[in-house]
Motif scaffolding. Structure first.
Motif, mmCIF file in Angstrom:
data_model
loop_
_atom_site.group_PDB
_atom_site.id
_atom_site.type_symbol
_atom_site.label_atom_id
_atom_site.label_comp_id
_atom_site.label_asym_id
_atom_site.label_seq_id
_atom_site.Cartn_x
_atom_site.Cartn_y
_atom_site.Cartn_z
ATOM 1 N N LEU A 249 0.835 -1.204 0.000
ATOM 2 C CA LEU A 249 0.000 0.000 0.000
ATOM 3 C C LEU A 249 0.870 1.254 0.000
ATOM 4 O O LEU A 249 0.625 2.202 -0.753
ATOM 5 C CB LEU A 249 -0.932 0.000 1.219
ATOM 6 N N LEU A 250 1.890 1.242 0.844
ATOM 7 C CA LEU A 250 2.786 2.398 0.921
ATOM 8 C C LEU A 250 3.600 2.566 -0.357
ATOM 9 O O LEU A 250 3.896 3.693 -0.769
ATOM 10 C CB LEU A 250 3.713 2.265 2.129
ATOM 11 N N GLN A 251 3.940 1.447 -1.008
ATOM 12 C CA GLN A 251 4.661 1.532 -2.270
ATOM 13 C C GLN A 251 3.772 2.172 -3.346
ATOM 14 O O GLN A 251 4.229 2.999 -4.141
ATOM 15 C CB GLN A 251 5.132 0.151 -2.728
ATOM 16 N N LEU A 252 2.497 1.796 -3.371
ATOM 17 C CA LEU A 252 1.553 2.398 -4.316
ATOM 18 C C LEU A 252 1.417 3.899 -4.100
ATOM 19 O O LEU A 252 1.228 4.661 -5.037
ATOM 20 C CB LEU A 252 0.179 1.725 -4.184
ATOM 21 N N LEU A 253 1.528 4.311 -2.845
ATOM 22 C CA LEU A 253 1.424 5.734 -2.505
ATOM 23 C C LEU A 253 2.753 6.478 -2.673
ATOM 24 O O LEU A 253 2.830 7.682 -2.437
ATOM 25 C CB LEU A 253 0.939 5.886 -1.060
ATOM 26 N N GLY A 254 3.799 5.737 -3.066
ATOM 27 C CA GLY A 254 5.103 6.348 -3.257
ATOM 28 C C GLY A 254 5.884 6.570 -1.978
ATOM 29 O O GLY A 254 6.858 7.320 -1.952
ATOM 30 N N LEU A 255 5.437 5.891 -0.886
ATOM 31 C CA LEU A 255 6.078 6.077 0.412
ATOM 32 C C LEU A 255 7.060 4.952 0.760
ATOM 33 O O LEU A 255 7.748 5.025 1.772
ATOM 34 C CB LEU A 255 5.014 6.191 1.506
ATOM 35 N N ARG A 256 7.091 3.907 -0.032
ATOM 36 C CA ARG A 256 8.091 2.846 0.081
ATOM 37 C C ARG A 256 8.551 2.475 -1.316
ATOM 38 O O ARG A 256 7.843 2.716 -2.299
ATOM 39 C CB ARG A 256 7.538 1.609 0.814
ATOM 40 N N ASN A 257 9.748 1.874 -1.392
ATOM 41 C CA ASN A 257 10.278 1.506 -2.700
ATOM 42 C C ASN A 257 10.491 0.003 -2.800
ATOM 43 O O ASN A 257 10.237 -0.741 -1.842
ATOM 44 C CB ASN A 257 11.577 2.269 -2.982
ATOM 45 N N LYS A 258 10.988 -0.464 -3.941
ATOM 46 C CA LYS A 258 11.134 -1.897 -4.185
ATOM 47 C C LYS A 258 12.146 -2.547 -3.244
ATOM 48 O O LYS A 258 11.987 -3.696 -2.842
ATOM 49 C CB LYS A 258 11.534 -2.140 -5.644
#
Length: 290
Positions: A249-258
């Motif tokens: 969810l946070l990756q989708l929001l740009g708050l976490r990365n791969k």
């Protein structure tokens, strides 16, 4: 050799990327800001919490390596300084902590000031495979869950041997692989795990044991302490399921990365590989001849 050298350089960049991106995970889940340890911890009958287990790991490894008062210690792969601070406080030692990460060097120096240990603990950005220290500089070389990152573990052993004084001690705590068949499902599972942590591969238990002797070390000792890290193995696994939902969810929001999402998956792979008895956690120590 050129290909291997290039691969090792790429791997070095991946290691820095992993730690600088995933430090936030250690801060949230592993009490990094307070305990300053990035290892699995050591659980025994005396430990009642993760914090205690993390500090206990330093204590147990130091005792296994027979550290003594006033020794000069190289903390090879020092993280944010936890082992260096423990050794300086407990043994009155002068320590040199080295890491590939500028961010970790800054954190170490800040933590040293907070601990009042800036005169006892020095930190610098260096590769433990090729350091700037003269021959015969240290009484102890300490590798706490860091030797696994060496592209070729013998390169680490050779540099440790060089910088140790005659009679000096190598002390290692790390993950080691049981024998695996190439291209097997077991080898694939281990690679999935090591990839999440930017590690090429774990050394084999017997392989590392023999490489210590080949390098010139004597008085070798080893101890399987896997039972003492099982609680941490399981603890990380239990974090996987809620962590996976939140990390995507946070990756989708740009708050976490791969890289951070891969770190979440590491908690799953390490447990599944443990269930299949593909790896063990060992202490190793050895001496440079006088």
């Amino acid at each position: 050799m050129q290909v291997n050298s290039l691969s090792a350089e790429i791997n070095e960049a991946e290691i820095v990327r992993y730690y600088e991106n995933c430090q936030v995970d250690y801060e949230l889940l592993w009490k990094l800001d307070r305990i300053m340890c990035m290892h699995y911890g050591y659980w025994d009958e005396s430990t009642t919490s993760l914090s205690h287990a993390l500090l206990n790991m330093n204590k147990q490894l130091a005792e296994f390596g027979s550290l003594k008062k006033g020794q000069r210690v190289l903390d090879a792969g020092c993280g944010v300084g936890g082992s260096s601070f423990f050794i300086a406080k407990t043994y009155g030692s002068q320590t040199e902590g080295i890491t590939l990460s500028d961010k970790q060097v800054e954190a170490c120096k800040s933590n040293a000031l907070k601990q009042g240990l800036q005169d006892s603990c020095n930190f610098s950005k260096q590769n433990y495979l090729s350091t700037e220290f003269p021959d015969n500089s240290f009484d102890v070389v300490w590798g706490m869950e860091s030797v696994c990152y060496a592209w070729d573990k013998k390169d680490f052993l050779k540099e440790a041997y060089r910088v140790l004084k005659p009679g000096g001690t190598l002390v290692v705590a790390d993950f080691f692989s049981n024998p695996l068949s190439p291209n097997s499902k077991e080898a694939e599972l281990m690679k999935k795990w090591t990839d999440t942590w930017a590690i090429k591969a774990y050394a084999g238990i017997e392989e590392f044991w023999e490489k210590m002797e080949d390098t010139g070390f004597v008085q070798r000792q080893r101890k399987d302490v896997t039972p003492s890290v099982v609680k941490s193995i399981k603890r990380l696994y239990y974090m996987f399921f809620p962590g996976l939902v939140s990390t995507y969810l946070l990756q989708l929001l740009g708050l976490r990365n791969k890289t951070q999402t891969a770190n979440t998956w590491s908690t799953y792979y390490q447990y599944k590989a443990y269930q299949k008895n593909l790896w063990r956690y060992y202490f190793f120590t050895a001496t440079k001849p006088i």
